[in-house]
Scaffold this active site. Structure first.
Site, PDB file in Angstrom:
ATOM      1  N   GLY A   1       0.805  -1.136  -0.062  1.00  0.00           N
ATOM      2  CA  GLY A   1      -0.063  -0.070  -0.002  1.00  0.00           C
ATOM      3  C   GLY A   1       0.839   1.013   0.002  1.00  0.00           C
ATOM      4  O   GLY A   1       2.118   1.125  -0.280  1.00  0.00           O
ATOM      5  N   ARG A   2       0.465   2.399   0.369  1.00  0.00           N
ATOM      6  CA  ARG A   2       1.083   3.628   0.370  1.00  0.00           C
ATOM      7  C   ARG A   2       1.677   3.926   1.760  1.00  0.00           C
ATOM      8  O   ARG A   2       2.498   4.769   1.932  1.00  0.00           O
ATOM      9  CB  ARG A   2       0.029   5.036   0.200  1.00  0.00           C
ATOM     10  CG  ARG A   2      -0.195   4.812  -1.546  1.00  0.00           C
ATOM     11  CD  ARG A   2      -0.877   6.325  -1.837  1.00  0.00           C
ATOM     12  NE  ARG A   2      -2.292   6.396  -1.309  1.00  0.00           N
ATOM     13  CZ  ARG A   2      -2.329   7.285  -0.347  1.00  0.00           C
ATOM     14  NH1 ARG A   2      -1.468   7.946   0.351  1.00  0.00           N
ATOM     15  NH2 ARG A   2      -3.727   7.518   0.182  1.00  0.00           N
TER      16      ARG A   2
ATOM     17  N   GLU B   1       5.895   4.181   2.247  1.00  0.00           N
ATOM     18  CA  GLU B   1       6.445   5.286   1.822  1.00  0.00           C
ATOM     19  C   GLU B   1       6.870   6.465   3.241  1.00  0.00           C
ATOM     20  O   GLU B   1       7.827   6.729   3.042  1.00  0.00           O
ATOM     21  CB  GLU B   1       5.566   6.210   0.960  1.00  0.00           C
ATOM     22  CG  GLU B   1       5.087   5.623  -0.404  1.00  0.00           C
ATOM     23  CD  GLU B   1       4.359   6.199  -1.299  1.00  0.00           C
ATOM     24  OE1 GLU B   1       4.200   5.945  -2.423  1.00  0.00           O
ATOM     25  OE2 GLU B   1       4.077   7.333  -0.976  1.00  0.00           O
TER      26      GLU B   1
ATOM     27  N   CYS C   1       4.851  -5.859  -1.902  1.00  0.00           N
ATOM     28  CA  CYS C   1       4.528  -4.970  -2.536  1.00  0.00           C
ATOM     29  C   CYS C   1       5.417  -3.682  -2.480  1.00  0.00           C
ATOM     30  O   CYS C   1       6.466  -3.852  -2.713  1.00  0.00           O
ATOM     31  CB  CYS C   1       2.972  -4.289  -2.402  1.00  0.00           C
ATOM     32  SG  CYS C   1       2.218  -3.087  -3.456  1.00  0.00           S
ATOM     33  N   HIS C   2       4.939  -2.380  -1.816  1.00  0.00           N
ATOM     34  CA  HIS C   2       5.685  -1.404  -1.365  1.00  0.00           C
ATOM     35  C   HIS C   2       6.477  -1.492  -0.195  1.00  0.00           C
ATOM     36  O   HIS C   2       7.103  -0.716   0.354  1.00  0.00           O
ATOM     37  CB  HIS C   2       4.774  -0.163  -1.593  1.00  0.00           C
ATOM     38  CG  HIS C   2       4.697   0.450  -2.740  1.00  0.00           C
ATOM     39  ND1 HIS C   2       3.813  -0.319  -3.630  1.00  0.00           N
ATOM     40  CD2 HIS C   2       4.996   1.706  -3.287  1.00  0.00           C
ATOM     41  CE1 HIS C   2       3.704   0.527  -4.677  1.00  0.00           C
ATOM     42  NE2 HIS C   2       4.146   1.578  -4.593  1.00  0.00           N
TER      43      HIS C   2
ATOM     44  N   TYR D   1       7.023  -4.663  -5.735  1.00  0.00           N
ATOM     45  CA  TYR D   1       5.938  -4.253  -6.684  1.00  0.00           C
ATOM     46  C   TYR D   1       6.933  -3.294  -7.968  1.00  0.00           C
ATOM     47  O   TYR D   1       8.062  -2.727  -7.414  1.00  0.00           O
ATOM     48  CB  TYR D   1       5.345  -3.005  -6.104  1.00  0.00           C
ATOM     49  CG  TYR D   1       4.250  -2.491  -7.502  1.00  0.00           C
ATOM     50  CD1 TYR D   1       3.325  -3.190  -8.255  1.00  0.00           C
ATOM     51  CD2 TYR D   1       4.307  -0.930  -7.737  1.00  0.00           C
ATOM     52  CE1 TYR D   1       2.648  -2.695  -8.970  1.00  0.00           C
ATOM     53  CE2 TYR D   1       3.597  -0.444  -8.860  1.00  0.00           C
ATOM     54  CZ  TYR D   1       2.735  -1.623  -9.417  1.00  0.00           C
ATOM     55  OH  TYR D   1       1.767  -0.839 -10.283  1.00  0.00           O
TER      56      TYR D   1
END
Length: 340
Positions: free
Chosen positions: A235-236, A239, A265-266, A285
């Protein structure tokens, strides 16, 4: 379909569901069981003769049936399927199976699951873990292995799929792990909003709001030494979590003690920031490729996007389609076995 503060459920757009067979070619005799998901689809599927005939065929062959939420509308439409059988469903569905002769079991919580012979029914998505556990058992499966304690590091806009992974792993009905979910600056009982990322023809993924992800422990009180493994969802959230020194310290602990770490993923943005990827083989990702390659790892191409890899104590995946394989490889490291 989250409930929130409404008198009924709300609805948000979720992932697209890929089909791998043609309906007209399905032969009930070649399958061991039938699973009827919930949602709004059963409202019209229950009126399609070929659907009702197929469900009836599964029942007549004595196959295992698992149905959840509104799926019981289809069971009620199939003549005699629920008559005299105990079942539950999403509460507003009650009048239909009752009219079809079912012995209704009230859902005192939204996680209620009822087993009556080869028929397994559940009230809502909160009961998915128990429904799956009963279904696996009914199909001849066994789950074995040691008790494990697993930590999830979450954050705002973490992938919605982390809820599914978390539910499956922590449920005493399934893998039986003790799983805690934490988020910096949040306490046990708080929630994190999740994001649904999908691939819908754009140059990058789309984003829609997901379910709330419940946190079970207070971040500042967590002692990483008391956990056997770490999961970093995508997901975000990664970050900004990658900029949190406390998160980085937690991640380093698991690598220093060679405990299993699973990141998807992230999530590998956090691993990159922690400096733990040098000399390792992993995937992520594709857009995160630069982060991990510059960290000194050997890039493994996620082709297909569901591909996951294990390198020593590290499991990595590229995106949400890989969650089944992601869980499978993690539980292997934890010594948990699911067999048929």
């Amino acid at each position: 379909m989250p409930f929130g503060c409404f008198q009924t459920y709300t609805e948000t757009v979720d992932h697209n569901f890929a089909l791998n067979a043609t309906f007209d070619e399905v032969n009930a005799a070649s399958y061991d069981g039938l699973l009827l998901p919930g949602g709004r689809a059963p409202e019209y599927l229950a009126h399609i003769p070929s659907v009702v005939e197929l469900v009836t065929k599964f029942v007549s062959l004595g196959k295992q049936i698992a149905s959840i939420c509104h799926g019981q509308l289809i069971l009620a439409a199939a003549s005699g399927v629920v008559k005299g059988r105990k079942c539950t469903a999403f509460p507003p569905v009650k009048p239909v199976p009752v009219a079809a002769g079912a012995h209704w079991v009230e859902a005192h919580t939204m996680a209620v699951t009822v087993v009556d012979g080869n028929l397994i029914t559940a009230a809502t998505y909160d009961g998915h873990s128990e429904l799956i556990r009963h279904f696996v058992k009914a199909l001849g499966g066994t789950i074995s292995g040691p008790d494990r304690k697993v930590l999830f590091i979450s954050g705002m806009s973490v992938t919605n799929f982390c809820r599914i992974t978390w539910k499956i792993m922590r449920s005493r009905f399934l893998l039986g792990c003790h799983v805690d979910a934490v988020c910096p600056s949040k306490k046990a009982g708080d929630t994190c909003p999740t994001a649904i990322h999908d691939f819908e023809g754009d140059q990058t993924y789309s984003e829609k709001p997901g379910h709330a992800f419940p946190l079970t422990a207070t971040f500042d009180d967590v002692d990483p030494s008391s956990y056997d493994a770490l999961v970093i969802p995508g997901g975000r959230a990664p970050e900004y979590l990658a900029l949190n020194e406390s998160v980085i310290a937690m991640v380093k602990h698991f690598f220093e003690h060679k405990k299993p770490v699973a990141s998807i993923c992230h999530g590998q943005q956090i691993l990159s920031a922690a400096g733990v990827l040098k000399g390792r083989k992993c995937t992520a990702y594709p857009a995160v490729n630069l982060n991990v390659v510059l960290s000194g790892e050997t890039w493994l191409e996620p082709d297909p996007i569901s591909r996951c890899f294990t390198d020593g104590n590290l499991v990595t995946g590229a995106a949400w389609p890989g969650h089944p394989e992601f869980i499978s490889q993690l539980i292997t490291l934890l010594g948990i076995q699911v067999s048929f």
